[in-house]
Design a protein around this motif. Sequence first.
Motif, mmCIF file in Angstrom:
data_model
loop_
_atom_site.group_PDB
_atom_site.id
_atom_site.type_symbol
_atom_site.label_atom_id
_atom_site.label_comp_id
_atom_site.label_asym_id
_atom_site.label_seq_id
_atom_site.Cartn_x
_atom_site.Cartn_y
_atom_site.Cartn_z
ATOM 1 N N GLY A 290 9.873 19.217 1.065
ATOM 2 C CA GLY A 290 10.014 19.858 2.372
ATOM 3 C C GLY A 290 9.141 19.219 3.435
ATOM 4 O O GLY A 290 9.563 19.021 4.578
ATOM 5 N N ALA A 291 7.924 18.866 3.068
ATOM 6 C CA ALA A 291 7.010 18.227 4.022
ATOM 7 C C ALA A 291 7.511 16.837 4.409
ATOM 8 O O ALA A 291 7.436 16.444 5.580
ATOM 9 C CB ALA A 291 5.602 18.151 3.420
ATOM 10 N N LEU A 292 8.041 16.103 3.448
ATOM 11 C CA LEU A 292 8.572 14.770 3.754
ATOM 12 C C LEU A 292 9.818 14.857 4.635
ATOM 13 O O LEU A 292 10.054 13.972 5.466
ATOM 14 C CB LEU A 292 8.873 14.001 2.476
ATOM 15 C CG LEU A 292 7.653 13.460 1.741
ATOM 16 C CD1 LEU A 292 8.052 12.895 0.382
ATOM 17 C CD2 LEU A 292 6.938 12.390 2.569
ATOM 18 N N VAL B 155 5.397 7.127 -4.448
ATOM 19 C CA VAL B 155 5.485 5.682 -4.213
ATOM 20 C C VAL B 155 6.190 5.418 -2.879
ATOM 21 O O VAL B 155 5.766 4.549 -2.104
ATOM 22 C CB VAL B 155 6.184 4.972 -5.387
ATOM 23 C CG1 VAL B 155 6.445 3.502 -5.070
ATOM 24 C CG2 VAL B 155 5.350 5.106 -6.660
ATOM 25 N N ALA B 156 7.239 6.167 -2.582
ATOM 26 C CA ALA B 156 7.924 6.018 -1.286
ATOM 27 C C ALA B 156 6.961 6.319 -0.141
ATOM 28 O O ALA B 156 6.962 5.620 0.880
ATOM 29 C CB ALA B 156 9.144 6.937 -1.219
ATOM 30 N N ALA B 157 6.125 7.335 -0.306
ATOM 31 C CA ALA B 157 5.134 7.663 0.731
ATOM 32 C C ALA B 157 4.131 6.526 0.891
ATOM 33 O O ALA B 157 3.752 6.170 2.017
ATOM 34 C CB ALA B 157 4.424 8.967 0.392
ATOM 35 N N ALA B 158 3.700 5.938 -0.216
ATOM 36 C CA ALA B 158 2.755 4.821 -0.145
ATOM 37 C C ALA B 158 3.385 3.618 0.562
ATOM 38 O O ALA B 158 2.737 2.969 1.396
ATOM 39 C CB ALA B 158 2.282 4.430 -1.548
ATOM 40 N N LEU B 159 4.636 3.328 0.258
ATOM 41 C CA LEU B 159 5.329 2.226 0.911
ATOM 42 C C LEU B 159 5.523 2.519 2.402
ATOM 43 O O LEU B 159 5.371 1.625 3.243
ATOM 44 C CB LEU B 159 6.670 1.962 0.224
ATOM 45 C CG LEU B 159 6.569 1.391 -1.187
ATOM 46 C CD1 LEU B 159 7.915 1.477 -1.901
ATOM 47 C CD2 LEU B 159 6.049 -0.040 -1.169
ATOM 48 N N GLY C 216 1.273 0.773 8.814
ATOM 49 C CA GLY C 216 -0.073 0.282 9.095
ATOM 50 C C GLY C 216 -1.130 1.334 8.830
ATOM 51 O O GLY C 216 -2.274 1.201 9.233
ATOM 52 N N GLY C 217 -0.745 2.403 8.152
ATOM 53 C CA GLY C 217 -1.704 3.439 7.766
ATOM 54 C C GLY C 217 -1.939 4.508 8.808
ATOM 55 O O GLY C 217 -2.784 5.359 8.632
ATOM 56 N N GLY C 218 -1.193 4.494 9.893
ATOM 57 C CA GLY C 218 -1.451 5.439 10.968
ATOM 58 C C GLY C 218 -0.695 6.746 10.900
ATOM 59 O O GLY C 218 -0.720 7.502 11.853
ATOM 60 N N GLN C 219 -0.006 7.008 9.822
ATOM 61 C CA GLN C 219 0.786 8.235 9.729
ATOM 62 C C GLN C 219 -0.019 9.359 9.080
ATOM 63 O O GLN C 219 -0.757 9.129 8.137
ATOM 64 C CB GLN C 219 2.061 7.989 8.917
ATOM 65 C CG GLN C 219 2.990 6.981 9.549
ATOM 66 C CD GLN C 219 3.532 7.442 10.876
ATOM 67 O OE1 GLN C 219 3.955 8.570 11.034
ATOM 68 N NE2 GLN C 219 3.494 6.566 11.861
ATOM 69 N N PRO C 220 0.140 10.560 9.572
ATOM 70 C CA PRO C 220 -0.603 11.704 9.013
ATOM 71 C C PRO C 220 0.029 12.224 7.723
ATOM 72 O O PRO C 220 1.035 11.692 7.258
ATOM 73 C CB PRO C 220 -0.480 12.743 10.123
ATOM 74 C CG PRO C 220 0.840 12.441 10.762
ATOM 75 C CD PRO C 220 0.978 10.930 10.691
ATOM 76 N N ASP C 221 -0.568 13.284 7.197
ATOM 77 C CA ASP C 221 0.012 13.936 6.026
ATOM 78 C C ASP C 221 1.425 14.359 6.348
ATOM 79 O O ASP C 221 1.725 14.635 7.503
ATOM 80 C CB ASP C 221 -0.826 15.156 5.635
ATOM 81 C CG ASP C 221 -2.028 14.758 4.777
ATOM 82 O OD1 ASP C 221 -2.016 13.650 4.235
ATOM 83 O OD2 ASP C 221 -2.947 15.564 4.674
ATOM 84 N N PRO C 222 2.286 14.411 5.373
ATOM 85 C CA PRO C 222 2.042 14.331 3.937
ATOM 86 C C PRO C 222 1.957 12.904 3.399
ATOM 87 O O PRO C 222 1.625 12.708 2.239
ATOM 88 C CB PRO C 222 3.254 15.039 3.346
ATOM 89 C CG PRO C 222 4.364 14.691 4.292
ATOM 90 C CD PRO C 222 3.709 14.697 5.650
ATOM 91 N N LEU C 223 2.262 11.910 4.222
ATOM 92 C CA LEU C 223 2.275 10.540 3.709
ATOM 93 C C LEU C 223 0.938 10.127 3.120
ATOM 94 O O LEU C 223 0.881 9.545 2.038
ATOM 95 C CB LEU C 223 2.695 9.548 4.796
ATOM 96 C CG LEU C 223 4.132 9.656 5.296
ATOM 97 C CD1 LEU C 223 4.386 8.618 6.381
ATOM 98 C CD2 LEU C 223 5.124 9.508 4.166
#
Length: 181
Positions: free
Chosen positions: A28-30, A78-82, A88-95
């Motif tokens: 749901g969060a994704l 793994v999809a969230a990590a990719l 570039g690492g700038g996305q907030p949770d849940p990623l």
Amino acid sequence: MAETDPTLDGRYLEAFPSYLRSLGEDAGALAAVVSSDAPEPVRRYVVAGLNYIFKSLDLIPDGIDDLGFLDDAFVLRVAAALALAESGGGQPDPLGRLAADATLIKTFLGDVYPRLESYVKNLRQGAARGRTVDDVIGSAETQSTFLHEVAAWAKAYEVPSFTRDVKTLIKLKAFLGAKLS
């Protein structure tokens, strides 16, 4: 996996059931990321991970005791990590939270992890329920239907059992290793 390392085994035996407990909530969060203003490459990885939930032939059949939904939980992480790497690492949770979990999965799977990562990357070209990532990204109507299906799945999801035993970890790694070879 270092099968003789009780510290790592204990971490896996604590973490993996928590992945199962939060799987519906994670989906749901994704889903919120899919309809956000996140960059398209980020949303593509998220859609690919979520679409995996609906695949009829996934890595571990959902009905297998202890293991059946762990592949879904692993794929989402793994999809969230990719996706996070793509941003570039700038996305907030849940990623961020799910990507951090992928680090433990990488440690657990060892040399199997790159094959899982490759599998997840390839999900961007696959389909589930006749629906591709391009369909979801490119059509507001398809995206709306997809997001409703994810929400319904997340609501209906029932947390399966997980036997906290090193043998479960051995079965899990063997199953994934065989399916991803």
